[in-house]
Design a protein around this motif. Sequence first.
Motif: not given
Length: 568
Positions: A304-314
């Motif tokens: 979750i942290s990787l997707m969040t910091i990279a601006g990816s969709p969750l």
Amino acid sequence: MFTRSGVGPLYWNIYGWSFPHNAAIPEDEWKANIDWLARDLAPHGYTMACTDGWIEGSSRTTEHGYVTSYNDAWTHDWAYWAGYLARRGMELGVYYNPLWVHKAAVAHRSKTVTGRPDVKIADLVADGDFFASGIGGDTLYWVDVTRPGAKEYVQGYVHYFKKLGVRYLRVDFLSWYEDGRDANLGSVGRPHGRANYNKALAWMSEAAGQEMELSLVMPHLYQHAEVEIRHGDMVRVDADADRGGWDRLSGGRQNWQCLWPNWFNPFAGFTGYADRSGRGQLILDGDFLRLNTFASDDERRTCISLMTIAGSPLAVADTHADIAGHTWAYTNDEVLALNRQGLVGKPYFHNATSYADDPAARDTERWAGQLPDGSWAVTLFNRSDEPATRELPLTALGIRGAAQVRDLWAHRDLGRLDTVRANLPAHGCLLAKVTPDRPSGSRYQAAFAAWGGGAAFGNTLPGHEAMGYACIAGEEQSVTFVVKAPRAGTYRLDMRYHASQAARLTLGVERPDRTVVTPPRSLAFRPTSGRWATLSGRVRLARGENLLTLIRMGDGSGSIALNYIDLG
């Protein structure tokens, strides 16, 4: 003029995991998952349900050849499910490629292209030009974009979904269309060429407009996503999540290849395309999240942290049947607040060399991103199989001295620190909020802003602040900052820059919806004689978020290195 949204959405995505390979999800399971989404996830912002994959079984089409439902075995059509979701305050997303033509529509000679009754659907395709002919697929044809009526068919497909209320269209297998090649399977079909690929995406983009988000999946991303960034909103940067787990998130092939997927895992994909992300640029898509497949809660927090910091969709790909008590990882509102603010971070850049050429150029385990109010998100990862310590000094963010640091997973203040440091378990992470002192105004670092049109990172000029700076050196190159103003009004703007010769650039401010706040105006940057200098002025901002862009337009000249801006 300057930007597209650049904020990764939150949504639930169906996949065929619980069912036989290449089998569509049963409609009652789709409903059960929507009801679970409405109950447990929608209150936290997951308000879209999107279909995905196994679409060959949808042969019922309109008079213009457009599929009417996700699968022939389903009782209800797209319109029914769009309404079902809308009544629950949610939206429908659709997986489909407007370049596909189902063979049932080709066989039905009465079906014609929308707006072109003189062109039959069968007239749009070439014999044997199937989507997966090289591996035995003969259900979906590719549109021949050189034929009369092709543009009307492709754009009509996009408009068809838009009229149903679909705000998100996931367009897959683009590499197979462009040149018919797959890195693992070899030749999978006929090549259609880069010019036709560019034309097709341009048609889709034009039809989508600002009301629909185009997600581009499985593109080769030749020339560092040169075509995709012109026509798409979101782009896949790694291989399929497939069966999930740590190997898919961090393992597998670590080096770049020229065909899709350029990088295998999202850690590498996000890092490699970090210079293409941010407001006005591409949303980087790391594919779906299947938290039930991970071995530990540390791995779930890392995902979750990787997707969040990279601006990816969750994009939740767990189902009501297999979530197994892991909903907590999707519903941490302190973490989701970063997504809502449009966070798009960057890995730590050691130099300006391409990550594809030099894996040591960027650090996949240390990330930071600046929020509209000037505060920061910092994420430290441990991708190794043993405990390890990771740290990032706040000087890398341009913060002198200490700042308040908060652990967003532990919901705990760590105090005033000058370095974010953590002893991490194997596959663990720290996601922290860093709030600097702001006695007067806010400082925004260009090294963590959005770089457009080929603007690039640099860190070789002495005396720069933070990780580095952004270089604007050619036509259409730009840097966009997302800044939050407490009230509408005119603010002091200071820009720290370095220039070997005079330069002329354009400054403009828009709201996220593209409403102009400050009309573009030309600025003259004087040579700085080998030093850093400050260009000061005034800029009008709207209350709330503003997108402040410095760009070299066609009538501009020269080049600058931009270190940061200060808003008083």
